[in-house]
Design a protein around this motif. Structure first.
Motif, mmCIF file in Angstrom:
data_model
loop_
_atom_site.group_PDB
_atom_site.id
_atom_site.type_symbol
_atom_site.label_atom_id
_atom_site.label_comp_id
_atom_site.label_asym_id
_atom_site.label_seq_id
_atom_site.Cartn_x
_atom_site.Cartn_y
_atom_site.Cartn_z
ATOM 1 N N GLY A 72 0.878 -1.236 0.120
ATOM 2 C CA GLY A 72 0.051 0.020 -0.007
ATOM 3 C C GLY A 72 0.842 1.150 0.202
ATOM 4 N N LEU A 73 2.090 1.156 0.601
ATOM 5 C CA LEU A 73 2.946 2.381 0.387
ATOM 6 C C LEU A 73 3.233 2.710 -0.946
ATOM 7 C CD1 LEU A 73 5.118 1.588 3.692
ATOM 8 C CD2 LEU A 73 3.613 3.653 3.441
ATOM 9 N N PHE A 74 3.457 1.710 -1.888
ATOM 10 C CA PHE A 74 3.752 1.908 -3.290
ATOM 11 C C PHE A 74 2.470 2.322 -3.910
ATOM 12 C CE2 PHE A 74 6.796 -1.750 -2.430
ATOM 13 C CZ PHE A 74 8.074 -1.114 -2.180
ATOM 14 N N THR A 75 1.216 1.898 -3.896
ATOM 15 C CA THR A 75 0.292 2.179 -4.383
ATOM 16 C C THR A 75 -0.293 3.627 -4.185
ATOM 17 O OG1 THR A 75 -1.549 1.085 -3.028
ATOM 18 C CG2 THR A 75 -0.562 -0.029 -4.886
ATOM 19 N N GLN A 76 0.254 4.140 -2.817
ATOM 20 C CA GLN A 76 0.019 5.514 -2.420
ATOM 21 C C GLN A 76 0.473 6.457 -3.499
ATOM 22 O OE1 GLN A 76 1.234 6.142 1.557
ATOM 23 N NE2 GLN A 76 -0.782 6.590 2.184
ATOM 24 N N LEU A 77 1.673 6.016 -3.898
ATOM 25 C CA LEU A 77 2.462 6.924 -4.930
ATOM 26 C C LEU A 77 2.345 6.599 -6.398
ATOM 27 C CD1 LEU A 77 5.464 6.908 -2.391
ATOM 28 C CD2 LEU A 77 3.944 8.865 -2.658
ATOM 29 N N VAL A 78 1.933 5.413 -6.644
ATOM 30 C CA VAL A 78 2.251 4.766 -8.157
ATOM 31 C C VAL A 78 0.776 4.179 -8.268
ATOM 32 C CG1 VAL A 78 3.324 3.416 -9.661
ATOM 33 C CG2 VAL A 78 4.553 4.798 -8.133
ATOM 34 N N PRO A 79 0.060 4.243 -9.377
ATOM 35 C CA PRO A 79 -1.022 3.384 -9.647
ATOM 36 C C PRO A 79 -0.656 1.821 -9.725
ATOM 37 C CG PRO A 79 -0.842 5.256 -11.167
ATOM 38 C CD PRO A 79 0.360 5.256 -10.474
ATOM 39 N N GLY A 80 -1.230 1.162 -9.148
ATOM 40 C CA GLY A 80 -0.918 -0.409 -8.823
ATOM 41 C C GLY A 80 -2.118 -1.408 -9.005
ATOM 42 N N ALA A 81 -1.817 -2.559 -8.831
ATOM 43 C CA ALA A 81 -2.682 -3.825 -8.800
ATOM 44 C C ALA A 81 -2.143 -4.858 -8.003
ATOM 45 C CB ALA A 81 -3.285 -4.073 -9.947
ATOM 46 N N PHE A 82 -2.707 -5.398 -7.180
ATOM 47 C CA PHE A 82 -2.240 -6.594 -6.463
ATOM 48 C C PHE A 82 -2.943 -8.274 -6.830
ATOM 49 C CE2 PHE A 82 -2.147 -9.201 -2.365
ATOM 50 C CZ PHE A 82 -0.739 -8.887 -1.993
ATOM 51 N N MET A 83 -2.636 -8.857 -7.110
ATOM 52 C CA MET A 83 -3.146 -10.287 -7.737
ATOM 53 C C MET A 83 -2.970 -11.249 -6.631
ATOM 54 S SD MET A 83 -2.504 -12.080 -11.368
ATOM 55 C CE MET A 83 -0.868 -13.226 -10.629
ATOM 56 N N ARG A 84 -3.894 -12.175 -6.521
ATOM 57 C CA ARG A 84 -3.827 -13.465 -5.559
ATOM 58 C C ARG A 84 -3.764 -14.549 -6.644
ATOM 59 N NH1 ARG A 84 -3.269 -12.596 -0.073
ATOM 60 N NH2 ARG A 84 -4.430 -10.818 0.628
ATOM 61 N N LEU A 85 -2.709 -15.421 -6.525
ATOM 62 C CA LEU A 85 -2.488 -16.436 -7.205
ATOM 63 C C LEU A 85 -2.639 -18.016 -6.480
ATOM 64 C CD1 LEU A 85 -1.010 -17.552 -9.981
ATOM 65 C CD2 LEU A 85 1.457 -17.437 -8.769
ATOM 66 N N GLY A 86 -3.752 -18.411 -6.912
ATOM 67 C CA GLY A 86 -4.169 -19.583 -6.329
ATOM 68 C C GLY A 86 -3.219 -20.673 -6.263
ATOM 69 N N CYS A 87 -2.970 -21.501 -5.174
ATOM 70 C CA CYS A 87 -2.026 -22.303 -5.273
ATOM 71 C C CYS A 87 -2.172 -23.535 -4.234
ATOM 72 C CB CYS A 87 -0.380 -21.867 -4.522
ATOM 73 S SG CYS A 87 -0.776 -21.154 -3.053
ATOM 74 N N ALA A 88 -3.561 -23.640 -3.988
ATOM 75 C CA ALA A 88 -4.084 -24.834 -3.259
ATOM 76 C C ALA A 88 -4.206 -26.144 -3.900
ATOM 77 C CB ALA A 88 -5.564 -24.340 -2.584
ATOM 78 N N ASP A 89 -4.347 -27.294 -3.418
ATOM 79 C CA ASP A 89 -4.358 -28.584 -3.859
ATOM 80 C C ASP A 89 -5.027 -29.517 -2.936
ATOM 81 O OD1 ASP A 89 -4.612 -30.884 -4.991
ATOM 82 O OD2 ASP A 89 -2.690 -30.684 -6.036
ATOM 83 N N ALA A 90 -6.017 -29.580 -2.617
ATOM 84 C CA ALA A 90 -6.749 -29.981 -1.597
ATOM 85 C C ALA A 90 -6.459 -31.729 -1.606
ATOM 86 C CB ALA A 90 -8.384 -30.116 -1.327
ATOM 87 N N SER A 91 -6.261 -32.147 -2.767
ATOM 88 C CA SER A 91 -5.820 -33.768 -2.880
ATOM 89 C C SER A 91 -4.511 -34.065 -2.317
ATOM 90 C CB SER A 91 -6.017 -34.011 -4.503
ATOM 91 O OG SER A 91 -5.058 -33.686 -5.152
ATOM 92 N N ARG A 92 -3.664 -33.051 -2.210
ATOM 93 C CA ARG A 92 -2.326 -33.451 -1.486
ATOM 94 C C ARG A 92 -1.923 -32.873 -0.066
ATOM 95 N NH1 ARG A 92 1.135 -30.545 -6.049
ATOM 96 N NH2 ARG A 92 2.942 -31.108 -4.427
ATOM 97 N N GLY A 93 -3.354 -32.234 0.394
ATOM 98 C CA GLY A 93 -3.302 -31.357 1.669
ATOM 99 C C GLY A 93 -2.742 -29.987 1.677
ATOM 100 N N ILE A 94 -2.414 -29.423 0.615
ATOM 101 C CA ILE A 94 -2.103 -28.109 0.413
ATOM 102 C C ILE A 94 -3.431 -27.282 0.533
ATOM 103 C CG2 ILE A 94 -0.824 -26.509 -0.967
ATOM 104 C CD1 ILE A 94 0.719 -28.691 -2.286
ATOM 105 N N VAL A 95 -3.601 -26.787 1.789
ATOM 106 C CA VAL A 95 -4.752 -26.036 2.026
ATOM 107 C C VAL A 95 -4.632 -25.106 3.145
ATOM 108 C CG1 VAL A 95 -6.228 -27.727 1.145
ATOM 109 C CG2 VAL A 95 -5.728 -28.057 3.633
ATOM 110 N N TYR A 96 -3.292 -25.154 3.780
ATOM 111 C CA TYR A 96 -3.109 -24.323 5.048
ATOM 112 C C TYR A 96 -2.959 -22.959 4.753
ATOM 113 C CZ TYR A 96 -2.551 -28.534 7.650
ATOM 114 O OH TYR A 96 -3.090 -29.797 8.187
#
Length: 391
Positions: free
Chosen positions: A337-361
């Motif tokens: 947020g300190l960057f986006t106060q000064l420069v137009p920006g965007a923040f992306m969430r990259l999905g990385c879960a795989d319930a079949s392998r227990g990657i859910v935490y």
């Protein structure tokens, strides 16, 4: 994007991420991490920017054709002070330190973007330049401010900035973006209450700071419940209440510390005022001494509408429209947020879960891990964003 494992950089991304994961470093101590980043970027022909006072931050520029604009790509690189409980070949080798928030992945992805634009020849076709910003100390929300103060958004001036974050709320192959606010203001407070210690059987001879502190904790619940407009959001939490050493002694002091999370500046101001008023009311009500401090943190992260829309379309181009969505804002903090106060920006969430392998935490769990097939997806979305903005 079909078969991320077939991506030409997939083995390199996995090994780079795992190298960072095996050797996590806390904020402002990321010397090995920064050294590895510099080594990779040097091999790609990047020019480095000096950042006075930020030993473990790295800023590097890849130049395209003359003229044009500068696109900033930011990755945080610090780990957390916690022991890893995953039994994996790339488990942390540093006792009590772990990459439990995905910063190892963020660094690998942005390095992958640099490698991809150079090795694919894209860099020769764009008009403008890429500035890669590898930021220390995000977990202590101090690194971004240091880098901004060191001039990381200047020389050359950054025209827009992008960041991403691994997310186990989304399955691998999914991406989320934001309209407007994505993360909250993150502030804190400290309240020291001075009483008069006595034997617990003779409370009338003393001044009990625990009772005053308990009243404060109870009263501050009314701020969100009774002072905020129900359509607004705010969180006030006391997470630290320390007082006393024995069950039959009224102590001299109590110490309380807490966090405040808000989206709107006016809501933040209201909570600040009410906390100070409640802290001040303890003196006449209980006869205690009061030392109250509101500790400003980082501002909310505000996504520029045009930048977020462009990144959304870049993600759609890579994954298809069914895999990309807009998300609701989160009360978590992020010094991007300190960057986006000064420069137009965007923040992306990259999905990385795989319930079949227990990657859910969730992040900050000692069991946090990621589906590494998300790494080339992150690379390709950012490369597509580069192409659309600078080509």
């Amino acid at each position: 994007m079909q078969n991320p494992e077939k991506h030409p950089l997939y083995p390199w991304l996995v090994e780079t991420r795992r190298d960072f994961h095996r050797h996590p470093e806390l904020g402002m101590k990321e010397f090995r991490t920064a050294g590895k980043i510099r080594e990779i970027l040097t091999g790609l022909g990047a020019a480095f920017q000096e950042l006075p006072g930020v030993e473990t931050g790295v800023a590097a520029v890849l130049e395209g054709q003359p003229g044009g604009k500068t696109l900033g790509l930011r990755a945080d690189i610090d780990a957390l002070p916690m022991a890893e409980l995953n039994e994996v070949p790339y488990k942390s080798t540093v006792e009590g330190v772990m990459h439990s928030c995905g910063h190892d992945c963020h660094a690998a992805v942005m390095l992958g973007v640099a490698k991809r634009v150079v090795e694919s020849g894209l860099l020769k076709t764009i008009r403008g330049r890429l500035k890669f910003i590898f930021q220390p100390a995000e977990e202590t929300v101090t690194g971004a401010r240091l880098m901004v103060d060191a001039g990381v958004l200047e020389r050359p001036k950054v025209d827009r900035i992008l960041a991403l974050h691994m997310n186990t709320d989304l399955s691998m192959g999914q991406v989320g973006l934001y309209r407007g606010v994505s993360q909250a203001h993150t502030d804190s407070f400290r309240l020291a209450i001075q009483g008069k210690g006595v034997h617990g059987a003779r409370p009338n001879d003393g001044i009990d700071p625990i009772v005053a502190g308990a009243h404060f904790v109870s009263a501050l619940q009314s701020i969100v419940g009774r002072n905020l407009d129900p359509r607004d959001a705010g969180v006030v939490t006391v997470g630290h209440f320390q007082a006393g050493t024995a069950p039959n002694i009224i102590p001299d002091q109590a110490l309380l510390r807490g966090t405040v999370r808000t989206f709107k500046t006016e809501v933040r101001a209201l909570i600040m005022r009410r906390l100070e008023e409640l802290a001040g009311s303890l003196r006449p009500a209980f006869g205690v001494g009061v030392e109250y401090q509101f500790i400003p943190g980082v501002p909310s992260t505000v996504n520029d509408e045009a930048v977020a829309a462009d990144l959304f379309q870049a993600a759609v181009a890579v994954l298809g429209p069914e895999a990309v969505t807009y998300l609701e804002p989160k009360m978590g903090g992020e010094d991007f947020g300190l960057f986006t106060q000064l420069v137009p920006g965007a923040f992306m969430r990259l999905g990385c879960a795989d319930a079949s392998r227990g990657i859910v935490y969730q992040g900050h769990s000692p069991h946090f891990d990621v589906d590494e097939r998300a790494l080339p997806i992150g690379v390709e979305i950012m490369v597509e964003a580069v192409r659309r903005y600078l080509a």
